[in-house]
Design a protein around this motif. Structure first.
Motif, PDB file in Angstrom:
ATOM      1  N   PRO A  66      -1.142   4.360  -3.992  1.00 19.50           N
ATOM      2  CA  PRO A  66      -2.313   3.486  -3.817  1.00 19.50           C
ATOM      3  C   PRO A  66      -2.001   2.252  -2.971  1.00 19.50           C
ATOM      4  O   PRO A  66      -2.705   1.259  -3.054  1.00 19.50           O
ATOM      5  N   LEU A  67      -0.952   2.307  -2.182  1.00 22.16           N
ATOM      6  CA  LEU A  67      -0.446   1.114  -1.517  1.00 22.16           C
ATOM      7  C   LEU A  67      -1.256   0.713  -0.290  1.00 22.16           C
ATOM      8  O   LEU A  67      -1.949   1.533   0.310  1.00 22.16           O
ATOM      9  N   LEU A  68      -1.151  -0.553   0.077  1.00 22.11           N
ATOM     10  CA  LEU A  68      -1.783  -1.109   1.260  1.00 22.11           C
ATOM     11  C   LEU A  68      -0.743  -1.882   2.059  1.00 22.11           C
ATOM     12  O   LEU A  68       0.265  -2.338   1.510  1.00 22.11           O
ATOM     13  N   TYR A  69      -0.982  -2.021   3.360  1.00 23.71           N
ATOM     14  CA  TYR A  69      -0.021  -2.738   4.203  1.00 23.71           C
ATOM     15  C   TYR A  69      -0.119  -4.247   3.948  1.00 23.71           C
ATOM     16  O   TYR A  69      -1.189  -4.842   4.068  1.00 23.71           O
ATOM     17  N   ASN A  70       1.018  -4.832   3.600  1.00 22.10           N
ATOM     18  CA  ASN A  70       1.118  -6.269   3.342  1.00 22.10           C
ATOM     19  C   ASN A  70       1.706  -6.932   4.580  1.00 22.10           C
ATOM     20  O   ASN A  70       2.897  -6.809   4.855  1.00 22.10           O
ATOM     21  N   LYS A  71       0.881  -7.624   5.360  1.00 22.71           N
ATOM     22  CA  LYS A  71       1.352  -8.208   6.609  1.00 22.71           C
ATOM     23  C   LYS A  71       2.333  -9.347   6.372  1.00 22.71           C
ATOM     24  O   LYS A  71       3.181  -9.636   7.226  1.00 22.71           O
ATOM     25  N   ASP A  72       2.217 -10.004   5.215  1.00 24.00           N
ATOM     26  CA  ASP A  72       3.122 -11.113   4.928  1.00 24.00           C
ATOM     27  C   ASP A  72       4.531 -10.619   4.608  1.00 24.00           C
ATOM     28  O   ASP A  72       5.519 -11.269   4.959  1.00 24.00           O
ATOM     29  N   ARG A  73       4.632  -9.482   3.938  1.00 21.91           N
ATOM     30  CA  ARG A  73       5.935  -8.935   3.560  1.00 21.91           C
ATOM     31  C   ARG A  73       6.383  -7.819   4.490  1.00 21.91           C
ATOM     32  O   ARG A  73       7.524  -7.377   4.415  1.00 21.91           O
ATOM     33  N   ASP A  74       5.456  -7.345   5.332  1.00 19.47           N
ATOM     34  CA  ASP A  74       5.747  -6.296   6.298  1.00 19.47           C
ATOM     35  C   ASP A  74       6.196  -4.999   5.644  1.00 19.47           C
ATOM     36  O   ASP A  74       7.144  -4.357   6.071  1.00 19.47           O
ATOM     37  N   TYR A  75       5.514  -4.616   4.574  1.00 19.11           N
ATOM     38  CA  TYR A  75       5.717  -3.283   4.016  1.00 19.11           C
ATOM     39  C   TYR A  75       4.485  -2.887   3.210  1.00 19.11           C
ATOM     40  O   TYR A  75       3.603  -3.706   2.942  1.00 19.11           O
ATOM     41  N   CYS A  76       4.437  -1.612   2.839  1.00 26.91           N
ATOM     42  CA  CYS A  76       3.337  -1.106   2.028  1.00 26.91           C
ATOM     43  C   CYS A  76       3.535  -1.578   0.598  1.00 26.91           C
ATOM     44  O   CYS A  76       4.570  -1.298  -0.025  1.00 26.91           O
ATOM     45  N   ASP A  77       2.553  -2.298   0.077  1.00 25.38           N
ATOM     46  CA  ASP A  77       2.701  -3.001  -1.180  1.00 25.38           C
ATOM     47  C   ASP A  77       1.561  -2.608  -2.121  1.00 25.38           C
ATOM     48  O   ASP A  77       0.592  -1.971  -1.725  1.00 25.38           O
ATOM     49  N   PHE A  78       1.710  -3.035  -3.386  1.00 30.47           N
ATOM     50  CA  PHE A  78       0.652  -2.766  -4.350  1.00 30.47           C
ATOM     51  C   PHE A  78      -0.579  -3.602  -4.019  1.00 30.47           C
ATOM     52  O   PHE A  78      -0.464  -4.754  -3.599  1.00 30.47           O
ATOM     53  N   PRO A  79      -1.797  -3.038  -4.217  1.00 34.15           N
ATOM     54  CA  PRO A  79      -3.020  -3.746  -3.833  1.00 34.15           C
ATOM     55  C   PRO A  79      -3.135  -5.150  -4.409  1.00 34.15           C
ATOM     56  O   PRO A  79      -3.680  -6.045  -3.769  1.00 34.15           O
ATOM     57  N   SER A  80      -2.628  -5.348  -5.627  1.00 35.50           N
ATOM     58  CA  SER A  80      -2.720  -6.666  -6.249  1.00 35.50           C
ATOM     59  C   SER A  80      -1.920  -7.715  -5.498  1.00 35.50           C
ATOM     60  O   SER A  80      -2.143  -8.921  -5.667  1.00 35.50           O
TER      61      SER A  80
END
Length: 474
Positions: A60-74
């Motif tokens: 269920p992951l989404l791309y986290n631009k701040d961390r530069d990886y696919c992260d949990f939606p929360s």
């Protein structure tokens, strides 16, 4: 009630506005960037201003631009530009994983940071033809993936990015108490697989379900076309979680068993294609004996057809007040039928495709009749005329519920034209280009589907639950 605008679930105008002015990997950018309009489900891998790869975060992951990886939606703040044209400047710094050499690395060496990355889930198996490809002609090579466009041109990728919304608000049925639950008959996986075949690969005809796949300035028309299709499908079948048409018409709580022959003054077995040389319509065989696999959980028994007619033969009625089947009573449907001989062509599938003409066209373009005539069809051994219930009870029913519905919409609704007055594609474009605020489009489209005409009062009967179809769409 769970309601949401399909036109906005499947197609968001803001998403398209952003994508129209979005320049991937702008200003020579090297690094990863989320793709607007996808809910951060997709991202680009950029190298010196060029897109080296387009990637999708696994559910269920989404791309986290701040961390530069696919992260949990929360953990993800997914930016959606409020202005029509958001800034496209490069980030202040590039992710540490991207090399700084002048030689572009292979795409496979440029993934985002692993934690907590989950690999993209495997694609679902492609729909298979009715018999192995080596034994009969099929449409296209189903062993190869569907060729789709890029983000910003692809209706399929846009729909895939809306999976969660579609499952939560579209693929929803209701129990007798009115409580919602995920539909068992209509699921996202079978929907998207059938959409790819009927809207992208095609089925061997000179038309298909129109998505304008891969065309940047047109694919949003396909998304609204899909929204109108789903708005009608929800009313016809999804909300009741049924593959077969239900026996709903009644007088004083009595449902004629002969409603199998037609409801609302229709006679399905007499609805031929109406041309001098009718090569499509199914032949009505009096000896056919078929019972529907779907029935209402609160009312009458399933539709059926069986041999037997004449003054001494009566199929009876269902008494809803007592919950009993009264057989042998001369109780007729709207058109006076008291038997069900030859009445095997009730509605089936997401749009409840019904009648000897519509089902005959399914058999010609998708089934055995077309294969017997040398056409390449998706189901060359399935005879929809001899056994119409194959849509709901055959081994391909999970996909066929959607496939024949996409076909009927493409063949009958999309191609609807009344000279100098109404053309489906023209009206679709006008509706979208003018801001999608006019009720007349979805009203007319629902009439075309249900009554085969577009104008108010063009039929003796108004569209069943037109307000629901309209509210589903908006």
């Amino acid at each position: 009630f769970l309601r949401i605008s399909l036109a906005k679930v499947v197609f968001a105008q803001k998403d398209f506005d952003v994508l129209k002015c979005f320049t991937p990997c702008a200003n020579g950018y090297t690094g990863n960037e989320a793709v607007p309009g996808t809910g951060c489900k997709y991202y680009h891998e950029c190298w010196e201003g060029e897109v080296r790869a387009q990637k999708e975060c696994g559910d269920p992951l989404l791309y986290n631009k701040d961390r530069d990886y696919c992260d949990f939606p929360s953990e993800v703040f997914c930016w959606l530009a409020e202005s029509v044209c958001p800034p496209t400047g490069s980030p202040e710094s590039s992710p540490s994983e991207i090399p700084t050499t002048k030689t572009p690395p292979p795409v496979t060496e440029m993934p985002p940071t692993a934690s907590p990355f989950i690999e993209k889930p495997p694609t679902y198996p492609p729909l298979q033809p009715a018999i192995p490809k080596s034994e009969a002609p099929t449409v296209g090579d189903k062993s190869n993936p569907t060729i789709i466009g890029e983000i910003g041109t692809s209706a399929i990728l846009h729909v895939e990015s809306k999976r969660d919304l579609i499952e939560r608000y579209v693929m929803i049925s209701y129990n007798p108490s009115g409580l919602p639950y995920p539909s068992k008959s209509y699921t996202y996986d079978n929907f998207i697989q059938s959409l790819k075949i009927m809207g992208v690969d095609g089925f061997g005809a000179d038309f298909k379900f129109e998505l304008w796949e891969g065309i940047r300035d047109k694919y949003h028309y396909g998304l609204v076309n899909l929204a109108a299709f789903l708005a009608n499908s929800m009313v016809e079948s999804i909300e009741a979680d049924t593959c077969d048409e239900l026996n709903w018409q009644q007088v004083s709580g009595r449902h004629a068993i002969s409603n199998s022959c037609g409801q609302e003054s229709r006679s399905y077995q007499d609805e031929t294609c109406g041309v001098n040389d009718d090569i499509f319509s199914c032949e009505v065989v009096p000896g056919m004996d078929i019972m529907a696999v779907s029935a209402s959980s609160t009312a009458s028994p399933p539709m059926k057809c069986e041999p037997g007619s004449g003054q001494t033969y009566h199929s009876g009625y269902w008494d809803a007040s007592s919950g009993t089947l009264v057989t042998g009573a001369p109780y007729s449907n709207d058109l006076g039928r008291t038997d069900t001989e030859g009445c095997c062509f009730w509605g089936r599938g997401a749009l409840l495709t019904r009648g000897v003409c519509n089902i005959g066209k399914v058999n010609y373009f998708l089934g055995k009749r077309g294969a017997d005539l040398g056409r390449s069809t998706l189901y060359p051994t399935v005879d929809f005329c001899q056994y119409p219930e194959a849509t709901c009870a055959g081994i391909y029913t999970d996909e066929l519920r959607w496939t024949i519905a996409f076909f009927e919409w493409a063949e009958r609704v999309q191609r609807y034209t009344k000279r100098n007055e109404w053309n489906y594609e023209q009206k679709l474009r006008e509706f979208i280009d003018s801001g999608m605020d006019d009720d007349s489009f979805i009203n007319s489209v629902s009439r075309i589907f249900s009554r085969k005409c577009h104008a108010p009062e063009c039929s003796e009967f108004e569209v069943l639950q037109l307000d629901k179809r309209r509210s589903n769409f908006y």
